[in-house]
Write a protein that holds these residues in place. Sequence first.
Motif, PDB file in Angstrom:
ATOM      1  N   LEU A   1       0.836  -1.203   0.000  1.00  0.00           N
ATOM      2  CA  LEU A   1       0.000   0.000   0.000  1.00  0.00           C
ATOM      3  C   LEU A   1       0.872   1.254   0.000  1.00  0.00           C
ATOM      4  O   LEU A   1       1.848   1.337   0.746  1.00  0.00           O
ATOM      5  CB  LEU A   1      -0.897   0.037   1.246  1.00  0.00           C
ATOM      6  N   ASP A   2       0.494   2.206  -0.819  1.00  0.00           N
ATOM      7  CA  ASP A   2       1.111   3.532  -0.803  1.00  0.00           C
ATOM      8  C   ASP A   2       0.018   4.490  -0.337  1.00  0.00           C
ATOM      9  O   ASP A   2      -0.969   4.707  -1.057  1.00  0.00           O
ATOM     10  CB  ASP A   2       1.597   3.871  -2.217  1.00  0.00           C
ATOM     11  N   ILE A   3       0.171   5.024   0.883  1.00  0.00           N
ATOM     12  CA  ILE A   3      -0.854   5.905   1.467  1.00  0.00           C
ATOM     13  C   ILE A   3      -0.280   7.323   1.572  1.00  0.00           C
ATOM     14  O   ILE A   3       0.815   7.514   2.115  1.00  0.00           O
ATOM     15  CB  ILE A   3      -1.284   5.374   2.856  1.00  0.00           C
ATOM     16  N   ASP A   4      -0.988   8.311   1.046  1.00  0.00           N
ATOM     17  CA  ASP A   4      -0.437   9.679   1.032  1.00  0.00           C
ATOM     18  C   ASP A   4      -0.603  10.363   2.399  1.00  0.00           C
ATOM     19  O   ASP A   4      -1.184   9.803   3.333  1.00  0.00           O
ATOM     20  CB  ASP A   4      -1.048  10.510  -0.114  1.00  0.00           C
ATOM     21  N   GLY A   5      -0.089  11.586   2.481  1.00  0.00           N
ATOM     22  CA  GLY A   5      -0.077  12.306   3.758  1.00  0.00           C
ATOM     23  C   GLY A   5      -1.457  12.594   4.312  1.00  0.00           C
ATOM     24  O   GLY A   5      -1.620  12.788   5.525  1.00  0.00           O
ATOM     25  N   SER A   6      -2.489  12.615   3.446  1.00  0.00           N
ATOM     26  CA  SER A   6      -3.840  12.880   3.954  1.00  0.00           C
ATOM     27  C   SER A   6      -4.588  11.583   4.281  1.00  0.00           C
ATOM     28  O   SER A   6      -5.791  11.596   4.539  1.00  0.00           O
ATOM     29  CB  SER A   6      -4.634  13.695   2.919  1.00  0.00           C
ATOM     30  N   GLY A   7      -3.873  10.453   4.241  1.00  0.00           N
ATOM     31  CA  GLY A   7      -4.479   9.184   4.641  1.00  0.00           C
ATOM     32  C   GLY A   7      -5.311   8.536   3.553  1.00  0.00           C
ATOM     33  O   GLY A   7      -6.201   7.727   3.847  1.00  0.00           O
ATOM     34  N   VAL A   8      -5.040   8.849   2.291  1.00  0.00           N
ATOM     35  CA  VAL A   8      -5.766   8.238   1.164  1.00  0.00           C
ATOM     36  C   VAL A   8      -4.819   7.292   0.426  1.00  0.00           C
ATOM     37  O   VAL A   8      -3.630   7.599   0.250  1.00  0.00           O
ATOM     38  CB  VAL A   8      -6.298   9.338   0.205  1.00  0.00           C
ATOM     39  N   ILE A   9      -5.358   6.161  -0.014  1.00  0.00           N
ATOM     40  CA  ILE A   9      -4.529   5.188  -0.733  1.00  0.00           C
ATOM     41  C   ILE A   9      -4.208   5.734  -2.129  1.00  0.00           C
ATOM     42  O   ILE A   9      -5.112   6.035  -2.912  1.00  0.00           O
ATOM     43  CB  ILE A   9      -5.258   3.827  -0.854  1.00  0.00           C
TER      44      ILE A   9
ATOM     45  N   ALA B   1      -2.297   0.549  -4.708  1.00  0.00           N
ATOM     46  CA  ALA B   1      -2.326  -0.718  -3.962  1.00  0.00           C
ATOM     47  C   ALA B   1      -1.942  -1.854  -4.895  1.00  0.00           C
ATOM     48  O   ALA B   1      -2.222  -1.816  -6.095  1.00  0.00           O
ATOM     49  CB  ALA B   1      -3.725  -0.966  -3.408  1.00  0.00           C
ATOM     50  N   ARG B   2      -1.275  -2.840  -4.337  1.00  0.00           N
ATOM     51  CA  ARG B   2      -0.991  -4.062  -5.096  1.00  0.00           C
ATOM     52  C   ARG B   2      -1.310  -5.257  -4.209  1.00  0.00           C
ATOM     53  O   ARG B   2      -0.960  -5.287  -3.030  1.00  0.00           O
ATOM     54  CB  ARG B   2       0.478  -4.128  -5.501  1.00  0.00           C
ATOM     55  N   LEU B   3      -1.973  -6.233  -4.809  1.00  0.00           N
ATOM     56  CA  LEU B   3      -2.406  -7.423  -4.067  1.00  0.00           C
ATOM     57  C   LEU B   3      -2.116  -8.662  -4.890  1.00  0.00           C
ATOM     58  O   LEU B   3      -2.379  -8.689  -6.091  1.00  0.00           O
ATOM     59  CB  LEU B   3      -3.925  -7.376  -3.867  1.00  0.00           C
ATOM     60  N   ALA B   4      -1.600  -9.691  -4.243  1.00  0.00           N
ATOM     61  CA  ALA B   4      -1.445 -10.981  -4.920  1.00  0.00           C
ATOM     62  C   ALA B   4      -1.874 -12.078  -3.953  1.00  0.00           C
ATOM     63  O   ALA B   4      -1.638 -11.984  -2.745  1.00  0.00           O
ATOM     64  CB  ALA B   4       0.001 -11.186  -5.366  1.00  0.00           C
ATOM     65  N   LEU B   5      -2.512 -13.106  -4.504  1.00  0.00           N
ATOM     66  CA  LEU B   5      -2.972 -14.240  -3.695  1.00  0.00           C
ATOM     67  C   LEU B   5      -2.145 -15.478  -4.009  1.00  0.00           C
ATOM     68  O   LEU B   5      -1.810 -15.734  -5.175  1.00  0.00           O
ATOM     69  CB  LEU B   5      -4.431 -14.580  -4.016  1.00  0.00           C
TER      70      LEU B   5
ATOM     71  N   ALA C   1      -9.106  -5.011  -9.017  1.00  0.00           N
ATOM     72  CA  ALA C   1      -9.236  -5.060  -7.551  1.00  0.00           C
ATOM     73  C   ALA C   1      -8.336  -4.017  -6.910  1.00  0.00           C
ATOM     74  O   ALA C   1      -8.713  -3.356  -5.927  1.00  0.00           O
ATOM     75  CB  ALA C   1      -8.883  -6.460  -7.049  1.00  0.00           C
ATOM     76  N   GLU C   2      -7.149  -3.844  -7.480  1.00  0.00           N
ATOM     77  CA  GLU C   2      -6.211  -2.863  -6.942  1.00  0.00           C
ATOM     78  C   GLU C   2      -6.711  -1.447  -7.238  1.00  0.00           C
ATOM     79  O   GLU C   2      -6.576  -0.542  -6.408  1.00  0.00           O
ATOM     80  CB  GLU C   2      -4.825  -3.111  -7.541  1.00  0.00           C
ATOM     81  N   GLY C   3      -7.340  -1.273  -8.420  1.00  0.00           N
ATOM     82  CA  GLY C   3      -7.881   0.036  -8.797  1.00  0.00           C
ATOM     83  C   GLY C   3      -8.987   0.484  -7.854  1.00  0.00           C
ATOM     84  O   GLY C   3      -9.154   1.679  -7.604  1.00  0.00           O
ATOM     85  N   ILE C   4      -9.749  -0.467  -7.316  1.00  0.00           N
ATOM     86  CA  ILE C   4     -10.843  -0.138  -6.390  1.00  0.00           C
ATOM     87  C   ILE C   4     -10.302   0.561  -5.142  1.00  0.00           C
ATOM     88  O   ILE C   4     -10.947   1.438  -4.563  1.00  0.00           O
ATOM     89  CB  ILE C   4     -11.607  -1.434  -6.017  1.00  0.00           C
ATOM     90  N   LEU C   5      -9.088   0.193  -4.743  1.00  0.00           N
ATOM     91  CA  LEU C   5      -8.523   0.758  -3.508  1.00  0.00           C
ATOM     92  C   LEU C   5      -7.937   2.160  -3.726  1.00  0.00           C
ATOM     93  O   LEU C   5      -7.895   2.962  -2.782  1.00  0.00           O
ATOM     94  CB  LEU C   5      -7.433  -0.179  -2.965  1.00  0.00           C
ATOM     95  N   ALA C   6      -7.491   2.443  -4.943  1.00  0.00           N
ATOM     96  CA  ALA C   6      -6.864   3.743  -5.210  1.00  0.00           C
ATOM     97  C   ALA C   6      -7.871   4.872  -5.002  1.00  0.00           C
ATOM     98  O   ALA C   6      -9.003   4.820  -5.501  1.00  0.00           O
ATOM     99  CB  ALA C   6      -6.320   3.769  -6.629  1.00  0.00           C
TER     100      ALA C   6
ATOM    101  N   ARG D   1      -7.827  -8.865   6.242  1.00  0.00           N
ATOM    102  CA  ARG D   1      -6.871  -8.835   7.362  1.00  0.00           C
ATOM    103  C   ARG D   1      -5.491  -8.359   6.902  1.00  0.00           C
ATOM    104  O   ARG D   1      -4.842  -7.558   7.585  1.00  0.00           O
ATOM    105  CB  ARG D   1      -6.779 -10.238   7.987  1.00  0.00           C
ATOM    106  N   ALA D   2      -5.052  -8.837   5.761  1.00  0.00           N
ATOM    107  CA  ALA D   2      -3.724  -8.435   5.274  1.00  0.00           C
ATOM    108  C   ALA D   2      -3.679  -6.930   4.987  1.00  0.00           C
ATOM    109  O   ALA D   2      -2.700  -6.253   5.311  1.00  0.00           O
ATOM    110  CB  ALA D   2      -3.379  -9.224   4.014  1.00  0.00           C
ATOM    111  N   LEU D   3      -4.750  -6.398   4.391  1.00  0.00           N
ATOM    112  CA  LEU D   3      -4.770  -4.964   4.089  1.00  0.00           C
ATOM    113  C   LEU D   3      -4.839  -4.139   5.375  1.00  0.00           C
ATOM    114  O   LEU D   3      -4.195  -3.087   5.489  1.00  0.00           O
ATOM    115  CB  LEU D   3      -5.953  -4.648   3.168  1.00  0.00           C
ATOM    116  N   THR D   4      -5.611  -4.614   6.341  1.00  0.00           N
ATOM    117  CA  THR D   4      -5.712  -3.901   7.631  1.00  0.00           C
ATOM    118  C   THR D   4      -4.344  -3.822   8.296  1.00  0.00           C
ATOM    119  O   THR D   4      -3.919  -2.768   8.787  1.00  0.00           O
ATOM    120  CB  THR D   4      -6.718  -4.632   8.551  1.00  0.00           C
ATOM    121  N   THR D   5      -3.622  -4.943   8.294  1.00  0.00           N
ATOM    122  CA  THR D   5      -2.292  -4.975   8.902  1.00  0.00           C
ATOM    123  C   THR D   5      -1.328  -4.087   8.129  1.00  0.00           C
ATOM    124  O   THR D   5      -0.528  -3.342   8.726  1.00  0.00           O
ATOM    125  CB  THR D   5      -1.758  -6.427   8.933  1.00  0.00           C
ATOM    126  N   THR D   6      -1.389  -4.154   6.804  1.00  0.00           N
ATOM    127  CA  THR D   6      -0.461  -3.363   5.977  1.00  0.00           C
ATOM    128  C   THR D   6      -0.667  -1.861   6.226  1.00  0.00           C
ATOM    129  O   THR D   6       0.297  -1.103   6.368  1.00  0.00           O
ATOM    130  CB  THR D   6      -0.693  -3.669   4.486  1.00  0.00           C
TER     131      THR D   6
END
Length: 326
Positions: free
Chosen positions: A245-253, A256-260, A273-278, A317-322
């Motif tokens: 995850l790359d999160i900017d200074g204002s707390g917005v993603i 994101a990159r995800l692999a299973l 799926a990654e675009g949904i998080l941006a 869970r993985a995204l929450t931890t990241t």
Amino acid sequence: MRQFAYQRAADASDALSAIAQPESKFLGGGTNLVDLMKMGVERPVRLIDITRVPLSTIEEHGGGVRIGAMARNSDVAAHPLIRQRYPVLSEALLSGASPQLRNMATMGGNLMQRTRCYYFYDPSFRECNKRTPGSGCAALHGFSRIHAILGASQHCIATHPSDMCVALAALEAVINVRGPRGERAIPMASFHRLPGTTPHLDTNLQRDELITSIDLPSIAPRSHYLKIRDRNSYAFALVSVAAVLDIDGSGVIREARLALGGVSHKPWRVPEAEGILAGRKPEEAAYKAAADALLKGARPQRYNGFKVELARRSIVRALTTTAATA
Ligand code: SF4
């Protein structure tokens, strides 16, 4: 085990000359190949030992890091550059196998790991298209608990076993190879193959090509690897998630990159799926939407329906931890 000749290569040129001989295979740490030879699944006439080929450095390169193909898994996991910049890779490596195996296993060898499908490993099962093309697939009507839920075909439902490769997929690593036709760079996304009608081909690497190094691009250091398995050590993933995850200074993603892992014949990525998080805040609703997109089209086998919900929860869970990492 079939008798074989043994030859040690001093450098990459030496290795490439030797592999030109028919029915030859490269030998790295041997942690998978030797097992398969003992089972009679792999039957090379000649092994080319490449462990003395000087390709084990780990160094900064082009803003990222270049890892030699002969670097040992344990050395890479413990290297300060990897631990600080790519925790997802260090965690994935440390979640695999045992300390003894990680001390032997090379990065190149880990890329070439073969599936742990029971039927592939045991030649007393005649049906296995990966072992014997055209013979059928015993897993289709057998015990399919560890098998794929995404990207499978009627010819093979095996999963890719490597943890490292799931992290490399999320990092968008590039695999550098050398062969008789020169050098080329293979993006991680196209290194491994889905089974389709040719499940005997695990990768797009040619038989006479040597993996020389792995390039990791520069990324934001917020990353994590989550592995879910039957026991907490020395077991392959039922489901795993590599998240960056790359999160900017204002707390917005920003990105994101995800692999299973544990769900398909290759590390599973879905750009949508990654675009949904941006552009979203790092929160559960966004993670659940990304999980749904990543698992769209999942088709469980008879014994592994549990993997769909397990993967969905693991992604969240993985995204929450990241997101919570500094
Ligand atoms: Fe062979 Fe693939 Fe079927 Fe397993 S799932 S038996 S590896 S063809």
